[in-house]
Design a protein around this motif. Structure first.
Motif, PDB file in Angstrom:
ATOM      1  N   ALA A 360      -8.470  37.385 -15.913  1.00  0.00           N
ATOM      2  CA  ALA A 360      -9.479  38.387 -16.324  1.00  0.00           C
ATOM      3  C   ALA A 360     -10.764  38.202 -15.533  1.00  0.00           C
ATOM      4  CB  ALA A 360      -9.744  38.246 -17.822  1.00  0.00           C
ATOM      5  N   LEU A 361     -11.146  36.944 -15.305  1.00  0.00           N
ATOM      6  CA  LEU A 361     -12.361  36.678 -14.510  1.00  0.00           C
ATOM      7  C   LEU A 361     -12.158  37.166 -13.078  1.00  0.00           C
ATOM      8  CD1 LEU A 361     -13.038  33.084 -15.894  1.00  0.00           C
ATOM      9  CD2 LEU A 361     -14.628  35.017 -16.151  1.00  0.00           C
ATOM     10  N   LEU A 362     -10.993  36.872 -12.530  1.00  0.00           N
ATOM     11  CA  LEU A 362     -10.699  37.278 -11.140  1.00  0.00           C
ATOM     12  C   LEU A 362     -10.768  38.792 -10.989  1.00  0.00           C
ATOM     13  CD1 LEU A 362      -7.754  34.948 -10.023  1.00  0.00           C
ATOM     14  CD2 LEU A 362      -9.948  35.263  -8.835  1.00  0.00           C
ATOM     15  N   ALA A 363     -10.350  39.488 -12.032  1.00  0.00           N
ATOM     16  CA  ALA A 363     -10.358  40.967 -11.974  1.00  0.00           C
ATOM     17  C   ALA A 363     -11.779  41.492 -11.827  1.00  0.00           C
ATOM     18  CB  ALA A 363      -9.708  41.519 -13.235  1.00  0.00           C
ATOM     19  N   GLY A 364     -12.748  40.675 -12.234  1.00  0.00           N
ATOM     20  CA  GLY A 364     -14.152  41.118 -12.144  1.00  0.00           C
ATOM     21  C   GLY A 364     -14.836  40.619 -10.887  1.00  0.00           C
ATOM     22  N   ILE A 365     -14.077  39.997  -9.989  1.00  0.00           N
ATOM     23  CA  ILE A 365     -14.677  39.436  -8.766  1.00  0.00           C
ATOM     24  C   ILE A 365     -14.113  40.174  -7.557  1.00  0.00           C
ATOM     25  CG2 ILE A 365     -14.821  37.366  -7.306  1.00  0.00           C
ATOM     26  CD1 ILE A 365     -14.582  35.754  -9.994  1.00  0.00           C
ATOM     27  N   ASP A 366     -14.969  40.850  -6.831  1.00  0.00           N
ATOM     28  CA  ASP A 366     -14.479  41.536  -5.619  1.00  0.00           C
ATOM     29  C   ASP A 366     -15.245  41.019  -4.404  1.00  0.00           C
ATOM     30  OD1 ASP A 366     -16.441  44.430  -6.639  1.00  0.00           O
ATOM     31  OD2 ASP A 366     -17.005  42.498  -5.707  1.00  0.00           O
ATOM     32  N   ALA A 367     -15.017  41.666  -3.294  1.00  0.00           N
ATOM     33  CA  ALA A 367     -15.572  41.175  -2.010  1.00  0.00           C
ATOM     34  C   ALA A 367     -17.092  41.129  -2.037  1.00  0.00           C
ATOM     35  CB  ALA A 367     -15.086  42.084  -0.884  1.00  0.00           C
ATOM     36  N   SER A 368     -17.685  41.876  -2.984  1.00  0.00           N
ATOM     37  CA  SER A 368     -19.167  41.905  -3.012  1.00  0.00           C
ATOM     38  C   SER A 368     -19.741  40.713  -3.776  1.00  0.00           C
ATOM     39  CB  SER A 368     -19.618  43.186  -3.744  1.00  0.00           C
ATOM     40  OG  SER A 368     -19.230  43.056  -5.134  1.00  0.00           O
ATOM     41  N   TRP A 369     -18.855  39.819  -4.243  1.00  0.00           N
ATOM     42  CA  TRP A 369     -19.355  38.689  -5.040  1.00  0.00           C
ATOM     43  C   TRP A 369     -20.245  37.822  -4.178  1.00  0.00           C
ATOM     44  CZ3 TRP A 369     -18.896  37.382 -10.155  1.00  0.00           C
ATOM     45  CH2 TRP A 369     -19.363  36.104 -10.512  1.00  0.00           C
ATOM     46  N   PRO A 370     -21.451  37.538  -4.642  1.00  0.00           N
ATOM     47  CA  PRO A 370     -22.390  36.751  -3.810  1.00  0.00           C
ATOM     48  C   PRO A 370     -21.974  35.284  -3.726  1.00  0.00           C
ATOM     49  CG  PRO A 370     -23.312  37.087  -6.009  1.00  0.00           C
ATOM     50  CD  PRO A 370     -22.013  37.842  -5.986  1.00  0.00           C
ATOM     51  N   THR A 371     -21.715  34.778  -2.513  1.00  0.00           N
ATOM     52  CA  THR A 371     -21.366  33.349  -2.418  1.00  0.00           C
ATOM     53  C   THR A 371     -22.620  32.537  -2.741  1.00  0.00           C
ATOM     54  OG1 THR A 371     -21.875  33.504  -0.101  1.00  0.00           O
ATOM     55  CG2 THR A 371     -19.533  33.617  -0.705  1.00  0.00           C
ATOM     56  N   PRO A 372     -22.465  31.281  -3.180  1.00  0.00           N
ATOM     57  CA  PRO A 372     -23.622  30.460  -3.569  1.00  0.00           C
ATOM     58  C   PRO A 372     -24.593  30.263  -2.403  1.00  0.00           C
ATOM     59  CG  PRO A 372     -21.579  29.450  -4.292  1.00  0.00           C
ATOM     60  CD  PRO A 372     -21.192  30.584  -3.393  1.00  0.00           C
ATOM     61  N   PRO A 373     -25.892  30.147  -2.706  1.00  0.00           N
ATOM     62  CA  PRO A 373     -26.903  29.959  -1.643  1.00  0.00           C
ATOM     63  C   PRO A 373     -26.574  28.784  -0.737  1.00  0.00           C
ATOM     64  CG  PRO A 373     -27.939  30.328  -3.786  1.00  0.00           C
ATOM     65  CD  PRO A 373     -26.481  30.162  -4.048  1.00  0.00           C
ATOM     66  N   ALA A 374     -26.797  28.944   0.539  1.00  0.00           N
ATOM     67  CA  ALA A 374     -26.507  27.896   1.534  1.00  0.00           C
ATOM     68  C   ALA A 374     -27.257  26.614   1.198  1.00  0.00           C
ATOM     69  CB  ALA A 374     -26.905  28.395   2.924  1.00  0.00           C
ATOM     70  N   GLU A 375     -28.452  26.745   0.652  1.00  0.00           N
ATOM     71  CA  GLU A 375     -29.277  25.571   0.332  1.00  0.00           C
ATOM     72  C   GLU A 375     -28.501  24.641  -0.613  1.00  0.00           C
ATOM     73  OE1 GLU A 375     -33.242  24.773  -2.325  1.00  0.00           O
ATOM     74  OE2 GLU A 375     -32.286  26.758  -2.169  1.00  0.00           O
ATOM     75  N   TRP A 376     -27.831  25.249  -1.617  1.00  0.00           N
ATOM     76  CA  TRP A 376     -27.068  24.468  -2.603  1.00  0.00           C
ATOM     77  C   TRP A 376     -25.859  23.832  -1.929  1.00  0.00           C
ATOM     78  CZ3 TRP A 376     -26.627  21.746  -6.718  1.00  0.00           C
ATOM     79  CH2 TRP A 376     -25.514  21.744  -7.572  1.00  0.00           C
ATOM     80  N   MET A 377     -25.158  24.640  -1.138  1.00  0.00           N
ATOM     81  CA  MET A 377     -23.943  24.150  -0.483  1.00  0.00           C
ATOM     82  C   MET A 377     -24.276  23.039   0.514  1.00  0.00           C
ATOM     83  SD  MET A 377     -21.930  25.885  -2.189  1.00  0.00           S
ATOM     84  CE  MET A 377     -20.332  25.522  -1.449  1.00  0.00           C
ATOM     85  N   ASP A 378     -25.390  23.205   1.225  1.00  0.00           N
ATOM     86  CA  ASP A 378     -25.760  22.186   2.223  1.00  0.00           C
ATOM     87  C   ASP A 378     -26.123  20.874   1.535  1.00  0.00           C
ATOM     88  OD1 ASP A 378     -27.472  24.608   4.395  1.00  0.00           O
ATOM     89  OD2 ASP A 378     -25.338  24.211   3.930  1.00  0.00           O
ATOM     90  N   ALA A 379     -26.842  20.989   0.420  1.00  0.00           N
ATOM     91  CA  ALA A 379     -27.255  19.772  -0.298  1.00  0.00           C
ATOM     92  C   ALA A 379     -26.024  19.004  -0.780  1.00  0.00           C
ATOM     93  CB  ALA A 379     -28.145  20.148  -1.483  1.00  0.00           C
ATOM     94  N   ILE A 380     -25.028  19.742  -1.256  1.00  0.00           N
ATOM     95  CA  ILE A 380     -23.797  19.081  -1.739  1.00  0.00           C
ATOM     96  C   ILE A 380     -23.084  18.418  -0.567  1.00  0.00           C
ATOM     97  CG2 ILE A 380     -21.515  19.468  -2.751  1.00  0.00           C
ATOM     98  CD1 ILE A 380     -22.742  21.755  -4.376  1.00  0.00           C
ATOM     99  N   SER A 381     -22.950  19.139   0.531  1.00  0.00           N
ATOM    100  CA  SER A 381     -22.182  18.528   1.626  1.00  0.00           C
ATOM    101  C   SER A 381     -22.942  17.347   2.217  1.00  0.00           C
ATOM    102  CB  SER A 381     -21.808  19.551   2.688  1.00  0.00           C
ATOM    103  OG  SER A 381     -22.954  20.047   3.281  1.00  0.00           O
ATOM    104  N   GLU A 382     -24.257  17.373   2.140  1.00  0.00           N
ATOM    105  CA  GLU A 382     -25.028  16.213   2.625  1.00  0.00           C
ATOM    106  C   GLU A 382     -24.701  14.993   1.765  1.00  0.00           C
ATOM    107  OE1 GLU A 382     -27.799  13.178   2.815  1.00  0.00           O
ATOM    108  OE2 GLU A 382     -27.781  14.534   1.073  1.00  0.00           O
ATOM    109  N   ARG A 383     -24.689  15.170   0.462  1.00  0.00           N
ATOM    110  CA  ARG A 383     -24.381  14.055  -0.443  1.00  0.00           C
ATOM    111  C   ARG A 383     -22.938  13.608  -0.261  1.00  0.00           C
ATOM    112  NH1 ARG A 383     -25.709  11.367  -5.352  1.00  0.00           N
ATOM    113  NH2 ARG A 383     -27.865  11.900  -4.906  1.00  0.00           N
ATOM    114  N   LYS A 384     -22.017  14.580  -0.111  1.00  0.00           N
ATOM    115  CA  LYS A 384     -20.605  14.233   0.089  1.00  0.00           C
ATOM    116  C   LYS A 384     -20.446  13.402   1.356  1.00  0.00           C
ATOM    117  CE  LYS A 384     -17.220  17.306  -0.101  1.00  0.00           C
ATOM    118  NZ  LYS A 384     -16.498  18.621  -0.051  1.00  0.00           N
ATOM    119  N   THR A 385     -21.050  13.886   2.436  1.00  0.00           N
ATOM    120  CA  THR A 385     -20.902  13.191   3.722  1.00  0.00           C
ATOM    121  C   THR A 385     -21.371  11.747   3.598  1.00  0.00           C
ATOM    122  OG1 THR A 385     -21.391  15.325   4.704  1.00  0.00           O
ATOM    123  CG2 THR A 385     -21.468  13.419   6.187  1.00  0.00           C
TER     124      THR A 385
END
Ligand code: FYN
Ligand code: ADP
Length: 598
Positions: A360-385
């Motif tokens: 049901a959640l997937l049915a409400g998600i289409d190509a226009s879904w905003p991906t998470p801000p790069a700032e958040w993703m970069d911070a996570i990958s910095e910690r992961k690395t």
């Protein structure tokens, strides 16, 4: 349990006393009994394996069940048979059946039943019991105990069957209770007198019920889905937490699609590892203590905000004090309508079975879904690395004697080369280091101590995974944890199961270098240390399996590869440094410690 046939009793045939009987009725009446009605009821509902231990009053039942084509796996202790049944339920979504004798056998199985209920694993503990009238008058029957009353507080449902014609209903109720809604443990009490009871075979057959749709889909409310999607869409630092409920749900493709279509980082709880491969770029497992306090919207899928997630509050979540909330907004996807708000406010509860909720959640998600801000993703990958590099450094070291890292570095490679193998894991340090070091690649392959952090699941889980999963099993055991179920290596050999047990042997509970706090050398060792350099591998050899004593990563690698190639029951006694590890692994803080030593 996908059988489509509806539950329906056969219509009775009218009889005319005047005409001489030539039809079946003229034949001597075929009879059945409690033994066979139970076996037939289980088979009718797709049960093909029973985990148990024969004895009064169920010995003949084990024999007759095997004769009727059920696989009866016979253990050395009921607790292990119970653990096997529970994890079979987690792996197959069909209730695992554990069969025990009365009173002490029942009590031994009860620990596993309570653990199954705590972990939401579908299991049925079937125990023989004493006659009601004697128990109620407390007249001191053999193994007299009011097992039904004792089981009730520790499981999801409990039933007793007194009459053969009710066995069909009893089994049907137990199955439906175990797998419907939030799965859990069910107790089925069968007094000894029930088994020899007889009834007409046709009437007996008609009294059996093939349960229709035992775990009905539970479709979430559309408003709940919209509310959750709106909250998730507006998040600046979204996080998805996958729990073992998500693994149990067998909605693997949809769960992966939800993560990948939204691009939201996810944190797998221990038994959800492998739902997406741990090497997946969106995995935040290696940045755990960064994402939990920093996330602003957290979607829990089949994960409870219990102690494993610090109850959703306190330092772990960025709260200033242990009870302070961290300010996250929570979305909780769970089949249990009462789970939400159990610890902190749930802003968007989505109640339903995870398969239906995620689609049901997937049915409400289409190509226009905003991906998470790069700032958040970069911070996570910095910690992961940073964390991945730190771990790689430690893994590259090759100390002698081995430590947890150098030994588990081998297991990490072996699991990578055998992604469909089951990894059973228990201990304290042996558990916590394996969880972060050994990546999983397939769903429902990591089987560990779960919600209770229980010791003793090792051999029961290994036997069940080999029997119902049909795959190689690798059991990574702390030397203390192994002791709880070690005798079942005889069972592993007896059924010639492809189980490779690796004991990380540091000579004691947590570590092996503790001394007696009384300080005097009267010979009594510290309560935490074992016999030095104990030769656990000899146990496996005693029953015809392969035993190996290893002290280097190279030896460990060779013996594990041989074990997997041969699929022979194998126990590898891997000697690691006595001082390796910490008290209680990564949960030392749970130990109440006195202000000062005595
Ligand atoms: C995790 N981590 C990694 C990786 N995976 N680093 C590098 N590479 C990989 N692949 C990091 C992770 O970010 C954490 O670092 C750290 O390793 C530990 O991660 P873990 O184990 O996931 O998280 P943590 O903090 O230990 O979680 C708390 C917990 C867990 C309580 C959920 O400890 C747990 O499940 N314990 C079970 C304990 C138990 O039941 N014991 C049995 C009874 S013992 P940081 O992010 O830097 O913190 C009887 O006495
Ligand atoms: P973990 O220990 O991995 O965090 P938990 O055992 O705490 O996971 O949580 C599992 C949750 O999943 C439970 O609240 C349970 O109700 C839920 N659950 C189990 N199976 C399903 C399912 N098929 N659909 C929805 N929720 C489920």
């Amino acid at each position: 349990m996908e059988s489509a046939t509806a539950a329906r009793p056969a219509p009775a045939t009218p009889v005319d006393p005047a005409t001489p009987r030539t039809d079946a009725a003229a034949q001597p009446q075929q009879e059945t009994d409690g033994f066979h009605l139970l076996i037939d009821a289980l088979k009718l509902n797709g049960v093909d394996t029973i985990f148990g231990l024969p004895g009064i009053p169920i010995t003949d039942l084990t024999r007759k069940a095997q004769a009727a084509g059920l696989r009866v796996i016979s253990f050395r202790h009921e607790q292990n048979a119970g653990y096997a049944a529970s994890i079979a339920g987690f792996i197959t979504q069909k209730p695992g059946i554990c069969l025990t004798v009365s009173a002490p056998g029942f009590l031994n199985g009860l620990t596993a039943l309570a653990n199954a209920t705590t972990n939401c694993f579908p299991m049925i503990l079937v125990s023989g019991s004493s006659e009601r009238e004697i128990v109620d008058l407390q007249q001191g029957d053999y193994e007299e105990m009011d097992q039904l009353a004792i089981a009730k507080p520790l499981c999801k449902a409990a039933f007793r069957v007194l009459h053969a014609e009710d066995i069909g209903v009893g089994v049907a109720r137990a199955i439906r209770a175990a797998v419907s809604g939030r799965p859990g443990g069910v107790y089925l009490d069968l007094p000894a007198k029930l088994f020899p009871q007889t009834m007409d075979a046709v009437a007996g057959r008609n009294s059996l019920i093939e349960v229709v749709d035992p775990a009905p889909k539970q479709i979430p409310g559309p408003d709940a889905v919209t509310r959750a999607l709106d909250l998730l869409k507006g998040a600046k630092r979204p996080l998805i937490i996958l729990g073992k409920g998500a693994a149990y749900a067998q909605a693997d493709a949809d769960i992966r699609a939800l993560v990948e279509k939204t691009g939201i980082p996810y944190l797998p709880m221990a038994m959800a590892k492998g739902l997406l491969p741990d090497t997946h770029e969106l995995s935040a497992a290696a940045a755990r203590s960064f994402v939990l306090p920093e996330a602003d919207v957290v979607m829990l899928i089949g994960a409870r905000l219990n102690w494993l997630l610090s109850h959703g509050k306190g330092k772990t979540w960025g709260g200033d004090t242990p009870k302070a909330w961290g300010g996250q907004k929570f979305i909780q996807v769970d089949i249990s309508p009462t789970e939400a708000d159990s610890n902190v406010r749930i802003d968007a509860p989505v109640v339903g079975d995870i398969g239906s909720c995620v689609s049901a959640l997937l049915a409400g998600i289409d190509a226009s879904w905003p991906t998470p801000p790069a700032e958040w993703m970069d911070a996570i990958s910095e910690r992961k690395t940073r964390n991945v590099a730190k771990m790689a450094d430690t893994l590259a070291k090759n100390p002698s004697p081995m430590n947890f890292h150098s030994a588990l570095n081998v297991v990490r490679d072996i699991v990578k080369a055998n992604p469909d193998a089951y990894l059973v894991n228990e201990g304290a340090n042996a558990l916590d280091f394996t969880r972060s070091i050994v990546d999983m690649y397939e769903p429902r392959k990591r089987l560990d101590v779960g919600t209770w952090g229980v010791m003793g699941i090792g051999m029961g889980y290994s036997i069940a995974a080999a029997v119902v999963g049909g795959q190689q099993v690798i059991a990574v055991e702390g030397d203390s944890a192994f002791g709880f179920s070690g005798m079942e290596v005889e069972t592993i050999c007896r059924y010639d199961l492809p189980v490779c047990v690796v004991i990380l042997n540091n000579n004691g509970v947590y570590r092996g270098d503790e001394t007696n706090w009384a300080g005097h050398v009267d010979g009594d060792p510290s309560p935490l240390v074992f016999v030095k350099n104990a030769r656990y591998e000899k146990l496996m050899e005693a029953f015809g399996g392969v035993g190996a004593y290893v002290t280097t990563p190279a030896e460990l690698r060779k013996t594990m590869e041989d074990a997997i190639r041969s699929r022979k029951p194998t126990l590898i006694n891997a000697m690691i440094a006595e001082g390796a590890g910490t008290e209680s692994g990564r949960i030392t803080s749970l130990n109440p410690t006195a202000k000062k030593k005595p």
